[in-house]
Design a protein around this motif. Structure first.
Motif, PDB file in Angstrom:
ATOM      1  N   VAL A 116     -34.409 -35.671-134.587  1.00 52.81           N
ATOM      2  CA  VAL A 116     -35.640 -34.967-134.944  1.00 52.81           C
ATOM      3  C   VAL A 116     -35.682 -34.876-136.467  1.00 52.81           C
ATOM      4  O   VAL A 116     -34.704 -34.467-137.098  1.00 52.81           O
ATOM      5  CB  VAL A 116     -35.676 -33.558-134.322  1.00 52.81           C
ATOM      6  CG1 VAL A 116     -36.982 -32.857-134.682  1.00 52.81           C
ATOM      7  CG2 VAL A 116     -35.506 -33.637-132.805  1.00 52.81           C
ATOM      8  N   THR A 139     -40.090 -25.556-136.633  1.00 54.83           N
ATOM      9  CA  THR A 139     -40.515 -26.125-135.359  1.00 54.83           C
ATOM     10  C   THR A 139     -39.633 -27.308-134.972  1.00 54.83           C
ATOM     11  O   THR A 139     -39.374 -27.526-133.786  1.00 54.83           O
ATOM     12  CB  THR A 139     -41.988 -26.563-135.396  1.00 54.83           C
ATOM     13  OG1 THR A 139     -42.167 -27.596-136.371  1.00 54.83           O
ATOM     14  CG2 THR A 139     -42.891 -25.398-135.743  1.00 54.83           C
ATOM     15  N   GLN A 140     -39.185 -28.086-135.949  1.00 61.71           N
ATOM     16  CA  GLN A 140     -38.264 -29.177-135.639  1.00 61.71           C
ATOM     17  C   GLN A 140     -36.888 -28.645-135.221  1.00 61.71           C
ATOM     18  O   GLN A 140     -36.246 -29.186-134.320  1.00 61.71           O
ATOM     19  CB  GLN A 140     -38.103 -30.121-136.832  1.00 61.71           C
ATOM     20  CG  GLN A 140     -39.249 -31.107-137.004  1.00 61.71           C
ATOM     21  CD  GLN A 140     -40.372 -30.515-137.814  1.00 61.71           C
ATOM     22  OE1 GLN A 140     -40.174 -30.110-138.951  1.00 61.71           O
ATOM     23  NE2 GLN A 140     -41.563 -30.461-137.251  1.00 61.71           N
ATOM     24  N   LEU A 152     -42.421 -37.462-127.213  1.00 65.80           N
ATOM     25  CA  LEU A 152     -41.712 -36.404-126.490  1.00 65.80           C
ATOM     26  C   LEU A 152     -42.063 -36.437-125.010  1.00 65.80           C
ATOM     27  O   LEU A 152     -41.178 -36.312-124.140  1.00 65.80           O
ATOM     28  CB  LEU A 152     -42.085 -35.057-127.115  1.00 65.80           C
ATOM     29  CG  LEU A 152     -41.358 -33.819-126.602  1.00 65.80           C
ATOM     30  CD1 LEU A 152     -39.862 -33.919-126.851  1.00 65.80           C
ATOM     31  CD2 LEU A 152     -41.928 -32.571-127.293  1.00 65.80           C
ATOM     32  N   ALA A 190     -43.845 -30.735-132.945  1.00 65.79           N
ATOM     33  CA  ALA A 190     -43.315 -29.551-132.291  1.00 65.79           C
ATOM     34  C   ALA A 190     -43.467 -29.702-130.782  1.00 65.79           C
ATOM     35  O   ALA A 190     -44.183 -30.589-130.302  1.00 65.79           O
ATOM     36  CB  ALA A 190     -44.051 -28.299-132.774  1.00 65.79           C
ATOM     37  N   ALA A 191     -42.801 -28.831-130.045  1.00 63.14           N
ATOM     38  CA  ALA A 191     -42.887 -28.884-128.589  1.00 63.14           C
ATOM     39  C   ALA A 191     -44.246 -28.429-128.082  1.00 63.14           C
ATOM     40  O   ALA A 191     -44.656 -28.775-126.977  1.00 63.14           O
ATOM     41  CB  ALA A 191     -41.780 -28.021-127.976  1.00 63.14           C
ATOM     42  N   LEU A 207     -37.200 -27.437-131.719  1.00 59.60           N
ATOM     43  CA  LEU A 207     -37.290 -28.585-130.826  1.00 59.60           C
ATOM     44  C   LEU A 207     -35.912 -29.188-130.587  1.00 59.60           C
ATOM     45  O   LEU A 207     -35.500 -29.413-129.438  1.00 59.60           O
ATOM     46  CB  LEU A 207     -38.233 -29.627-131.438  1.00 59.60           C
ATOM     47  CG  LEU A 207     -38.549 -30.887-130.646  1.00 59.60           C
ATOM     48  CD1 LEU A 207     -39.133 -30.553-129.288  1.00 59.60           C
ATOM     49  CD2 LEU A 207     -39.515 -31.767-131.437  1.00 59.60           C
ATOM     50  N   LEU A 237     -37.604 -29.635-122.021  1.00 57.71           N
ATOM     51  CA  LEU A 237     -36.723 -30.365-122.939  1.00 57.71           C
ATOM     52  C   LEU A 237     -35.387 -30.709-122.282  1.00 57.71           C
ATOM     53  O   LEU A 237     -34.749 -31.699-122.667  1.00 57.71           O
ATOM     54  CB  LEU A 237     -36.496 -29.540-124.207  1.00 57.71           C
ATOM     55  CG  LEU A 237     -37.742 -29.260-125.054  1.00 57.71           C
ATOM     56  CD1 LEU A 237     -37.368 -28.445-126.289  1.00 57.71           C
ATOM     57  CD2 LEU A 237     -38.436 -30.557-125.465  1.00 57.71           C
ATOM     58  N   ILE A 288     -40.865 -24.484-122.032  1.00 54.48           N
ATOM     59  CA  ILE A 288     -40.392 -25.502-122.976  1.00 54.48           C
ATOM     60  C   ILE A 288     -38.932 -25.847-122.739  1.00 54.48           C
ATOM     61  O   ILE A 288     -38.549 -27.021-122.750  1.00 54.48           O
ATOM     62  CB  ILE A 288     -40.632 -25.018-124.417  1.00 54.48           C
ATOM     63  CG1 ILE A 288     -42.128 -25.055-124.738  1.00 54.48           C
ATOM     64  CG2 ILE A 288     -39.861 -25.890-125.426  1.00 54.48           C
ATOM     65  CD1 ILE A 288     -42.489 -24.484-126.094  1.00 54.48           C
TER      66      ILE A 288
END
Length: 373
Positions: free
Chosen positions: A319, A332-333, A169, A188-189, A336, A310, A306
């Motif tokens: 993802v 969390t995915q 990432l 996750a981010a 993201l 991103l 975040i």
């Protein structure tokens, strides 16, 4: 100089498939996010498949905390086990080495050939407790220097899983011009609070081992290192990366309810053995350094949040998550992917939890093929 009480790969050991590049000599050290410097820095890696004439077919795979660059190939001198993605990397496989030049880099701060706490500093002393704290940004800086040394300006695809996914990432956020495609697996981010809590317990198990000596144990007689702390820390992690259903089916099925004592004994023996295996192939200080790097992982730092971070990603992105992952749950995915323009998210239904990307390569294969198409 041989160090005691560590499972780290050391110079003089069989190199196996490892190759080595000094990315930052002592007189031009890596400048870290913390403000400290680290040098000399050597990055180790393994590779498969030929780089094409215009150097456009290179794929970078970034492993999780306890995995090494030996993602493919047999066990043998220099490698205690066969490659952890052996069925996925090779001619005609999902990561097709007839088509791609595949590079897997060992983690900066780890213990499998890249510079870490068991490495020697410029004066020939092991870093041990003096090894500086790292950020994911620092690790990617070293990986980018490795790519430069290999003559790879842009990766066809970057693939990362777990904490390796955090580095993938970071590649796409900080160097969008160098990433053609992106596959993020079980990440996750930013590190979640529950994940951080579990990790803090693991690290305290190591630090409170009376044989840890603040990290300065390499000079002590063999057998005087923090084996118990490392083994228990990894046993604890291993348990939570699985799921209730997976463990029950593996160790007794319905017998859990009829004769739990026997099942518990088998489970205990297995889990503790997994911890012992990690002590035999890993390094206690590297476990701390890499875990603390994971604890502090966030793509948002210094980027306004975040969402803003991103938004920097410009490449096609997929993802992938697992329905029962407790370390990085499916939400969390989804969060993201929602922040990355045009990203596709897939959640695999499995009882394997966070270990899905290791234990069930058949579940990963179609997603790898689509990401690399």
């Amino acid at each position: 100089m041989r160090l005691n009480n560590t499972g780290a790969w050391q110079p003089g050991d069989a190199p196996g498939g490892r190759r080595f590049v000094e990315t930052h000599p002592a007189d031009a050290p890596l400048r870290l996010v913390s403000g400290q410097t680290l040098g000399p820095v050597t990055m180790s890696y393994e590779s498969w498949g030929a780089l094409d004439a215009d150097r456009s077919n290179a794929v970078l795979i970034l492993p999780p905390l306890s995995m090494t660059s030996h993602a493919a190939g047999p066990a043998g001198p220099g490698h205690r086990a066969e490659g952890w993605w052996n069925s996925l990397i090779g001619p005609g496989r999902a990561v097709d080495t007839d088509r791609f030049h595949v590079v897997v880099a060992n983690n900066l701060g780890g213990c499998d050939g890249s510079t870490g706490p068991a490495s020697l500093d410029a004066r020939g002393r092991p870093w041990a407790s003096r090894f500086p704290a790292l950020d994911v940004v620092d690790q990617v800086e070293a990986e980018a220097a490795l790519a430069d040394a290999l003559g790879i300006e842009r990766w066809h695809t970057v693939i990362g899983m777990s904490i390796g996914g955090a580095r993938a990432l970071e590649w796409a956020v900080s160097r969008p011009h160098r990433v053609g495609r992106l596959l993020l697996i079980a990440v996750a981010a930013a590190t979640r609070v529950e994940q951080a809590g579990h990790t803090h317990v693991e690290l305290e198990l190591i630090r409170r081992d009376p044989h840890f000596h603040g990290g300065d144990f390499y000079h002590l007689p063999e057998g005087c290192g923090p084996r118990t702390g490392v083994s228990l820390a990894r046993s604890f992690a291993h348990m939570r990366y699985g799921t209730e259903r997976y463990w029950q089916e593996r160790f007794g099925g319905q017998a859990w309810y009829h004769d739990p004592g026997v099942c518990h004994a088998k489970f205990r023996e297995y889990v503790l053995a997994q911890g012992d295996k990690v002590w035999e192939r890993f390094d206690a200080n590297a476990y701390l350094v890499l875990s603390e790097t994971a604890l502090n992982a966030t793509v948002a730092r210094g980027r306004g949040g975040i969402g803003e971070a991103l938004a920097r990603i410009t490449c096609p992105t997929r993802v992938l998550g697992f329905s029962t992952d407790r370390a990085y749950p499916p939400e969390t995915q989804r969060e993201l992917a929602a922040g990355i323009r045009g990203a596709r998210v897939d959640i695999v239904d499995t009882d394997l939890g966070h270990y899905g990307f290791i234990l069930a390569p058949e579940l990963i294969e179609p997603h790898l093929r689509l990401a690399l198409a």
